[in-house]
Design a protein around this motif. Structure first.
Motif, mmCIF file in Angstrom:
data_model
loop_
_atom_site.group_PDB
_atom_site.id
_atom_site.type_symbol
_atom_site.label_atom_id
_atom_site.label_comp_id
_atom_site.label_asym_id
_atom_site.label_seq_id
_atom_site.Cartn_x
_atom_site.Cartn_y
_atom_site.Cartn_z
ATOM 1 N N VAL A 190 0.848 -1.185 0.000
ATOM 2 C CA VAL A 190 0.000 0.000 0.000
ATOM 3 C C VAL A 190 0.887 1.240 0.000
ATOM 4 O O VAL A 190 1.845 1.335 0.774
ATOM 5 N N ASP A 192 0.978 5.679 -0.318
ATOM 6 C CA ASP A 192 0.256 6.949 -0.216
ATOM 7 C C ASP A 192 0.359 7.661 -1.556
ATOM 8 O O ASP A 192 1.143 8.607 -1.745
ATOM 9 N N ARG A 320 -7.599 2.806 -3.381
ATOM 10 C CA ARG A 320 -8.059 2.718 -2.004
ATOM 11 C C ARG A 320 -8.373 4.130 -1.497
ATOM 12 O O ARG A 320 -8.042 4.500 -0.375
ATOM 13 N N ASN A 323 -5.998 9.121 -2.411
ATOM 14 C CA ASN A 323 -4.591 9.290 -2.046
ATOM 15 C C ASN A 323 -3.957 8.014 -1.507
ATOM 16 O O ASN A 323 -2.984 8.063 -0.751
ATOM 17 N N LYS A 324 -4.487 6.884 -1.918
ATOM 18 C CA LYS A 324 -3.923 5.603 -1.469
ATOM 19 C C LYS A 324 -4.168 4.565 -2.550
ATOM 20 O O LYS A 324 -5.230 4.532 -3.172
ATOM 21 N N GLU A 326 -3.378 0.250 -3.464
ATOM 22 C CA GLU A 326 -2.836 -1.067 -3.132
ATOM 23 C C GLU A 326 -2.357 -1.681 -4.440
ATOM 24 O O GLU A 326 -3.153 -1.929 -5.348
ATOM 25 N N MET A 368 4.852 8.625 -4.326
ATOM 26 C CA MET A 368 4.386 9.235 -3.079
ATOM 27 C C MET A 368 4.754 10.717 -3.020
ATOM 28 O O MET A 368 3.977 11.551 -2.543
#
Length: 430
Positions: A190, A192, A320, A323-324, A326, A368
């Motif tokens: 995962v 960011d 996800r 801002n995320k 997987e 990121m």
């Protein structure tokens, strides 16, 4: 808050708002407009060879069970009990005859039908179990063993959706008489970052390599020179892309054959090298003279499937939130390669990509950091520039689709033009 899609992405997609990567309202629209209507990658048939075999997958943030039924057909069901919504499958993969909810023990067949309600014998009015099975993914199709699903029952057939992307994917897959095989469970991690960042990176961004990965790929290295001289980005359909080198006919076999690009091939046994040479020796017969000269780099299938040719890895960028992400990554090998050689070949991917891979760690850090840049304050008026090579797109007599040099950013502009069209279409239909 009203979303002005045309303001987010310019007509030619050379200017893109930072909100495209950071805005929660944009993300919610993406779920309906893109993930609710596109073909999404679920897995490979080599993962579910026998009746009862299953693997878990995702369609956006919706958990899916991909399984082989008793009759041999492939089924995709939402992993959520019809009674109280709990997941009925907890294992990542395996073989079973039933999926059972741990709460009240409602039991479902591998194909998703409700088989048993333990409490049923305690009541007088029995429910119609035929209407209480797991929610089915309405469309499931495969091409060359790659299984896709769609929540859109009216979507075009998968082969039409892929279009000429099949020409580029087949240039690798069809080299192997037995096709390809996914090895083991996917690596998952995962980050960011927004889901589109890994997609864009693998869609055709080969020119970050000599800089972000300078410790391994310097701009003055042989690899860098080859990219400059022979690199193409092909966009068969907006959103899909293939980045590759089209090598001269007199290229030595060890410079052309798949598998020699990495340390696994270079430092492998003579047996391994002979196997790789034998695959290349059959390439012209199996995929034709043009594709036999191709050395693929990075590929993408809209919206979130990626493929690394040299390192033989398939990847899916699962959202996800805005801002995320997987990220799932599988090692892939020729299905009919000797078993002991498969163990070496899978390291083509694992040593460089995945959460522990040398290159992917650097990519992940860049994604990121870019996501931070998309979320900073007081910069909304300074959009990201995607205009390199604008207007220089062309065609090639032997290659389907729009073709550019490796440095042209049309691969990304075409993706965001399709992204814009999808969001506008959903917005206008409401």
């Amino acid at each position: 808050m009203t979303i002005d899609i045309k303001e987010l992405v310019s007509d030619d997609a050379s200017l893109i708002s930072r909100r495209v990567w950071s805005d929660s309202a944009v993300y919610e629209l993406e779920k309906r407009a893109i993930f609710g209507k596109s073909w999404l990658f679920l897995g490979h048939e080599s993962q579910i060879k026998k009746a009862g075999d299953f693997v878990q997958a995702y369609m956006c943030e919706t958990p899916i069970i991909l399984a082989r039924g008793e009759e041999g057909a492939i089924h995709a069901s939402v992993n959520s009990c019809t009674h109280r919504g709990l997941p009925v499958c907890r294992s990542d993969h395996g073989n079973t005859k039933r999926f059972v909810c741990p709460y009240h023990n409602w039991s479902y067949t591998v194909s998703g039908e409700l088989a048993v309600i333990p409490q049923e014998r305690k009541v007088k009015c029995s429910p119609d179990k035929s209407k209480l099975g797991l929610k089915k993914v309405p469309r499931v199709e495969s091409w060359r063993g790659l299984v896709f699903g769609s929540f859109n029952p009216e979507i075009e057939p998968l082969e039409d959706y892929l279009g000429d992307m099949k020409f580029y994917l087949g240039a690798w897959i069809d080299r192997f008489p037995g096709g390809i095989e996914f090895i083991g469970s996917p690596q998952r991690w995962v980050l960011d970052a927004n889901w589109k960042l890994p997609v864009e990176n693998q869609l055709g961004d080969v020119y970050h390599g000599p800089y972000l990965h300078a410790s391994l790929i310097g701009s003055d290295t042989e690899a860098g020179v080859e990219i400059d001289n022979h690199a193409f980005n092909a966009i068969p359909i907006k959103g899909h892309g293939a980045s590759f080198r089209l090598m001269p006919e007199d290229t030595p076999v060890d410079k052309l054959a798949w598998g020699f690009e990495t340390t696994v091939g270079q430092l492998g046994s003579e047996e391994l090298k002979e196997y790789l040479r034998s695959v290349q020796a059959q390439a012209k017969e199996r995929v034709g003279p043009i594709r036999a000269q191709m050395k693929g780099l990075t590929y993408g299938v809209y919206p979130n499937l990626s493929f690394l040719w040299s390192n033989a890895g398939f990847k899916v960028s699962h959202p996800r939130g805005p801002n995320k992400v997987e990220y799932w990554s599988w090692s892939v090998v020729p299905a009919d390669a000797p078993e002991h050689l498969k163990k070496y070949l899978r390291n083509n991917h694992a040593s460089f990509f995945g959460p522990g891979g040398v290159l992917e760690q650097e990519d992940s850090e860049a994604w990121m950091q870019q996501n931070i840049g998309a979320n900073i304050d007081f910069a909304d008026d300074r959009k990201f520039y995607y205009g390199l090579g604008l207007g220089e797109e062309t065609t090639h007599p032997d290659l389907p689709g729009t073709v550019t040099t490796g440095a042209n950013e049309y691969y990304a502009r075409a993706f965001f033009q399709r992204w814009r069209e999808d969001l506008l279409g959903t917005e206008q239909s409401q």
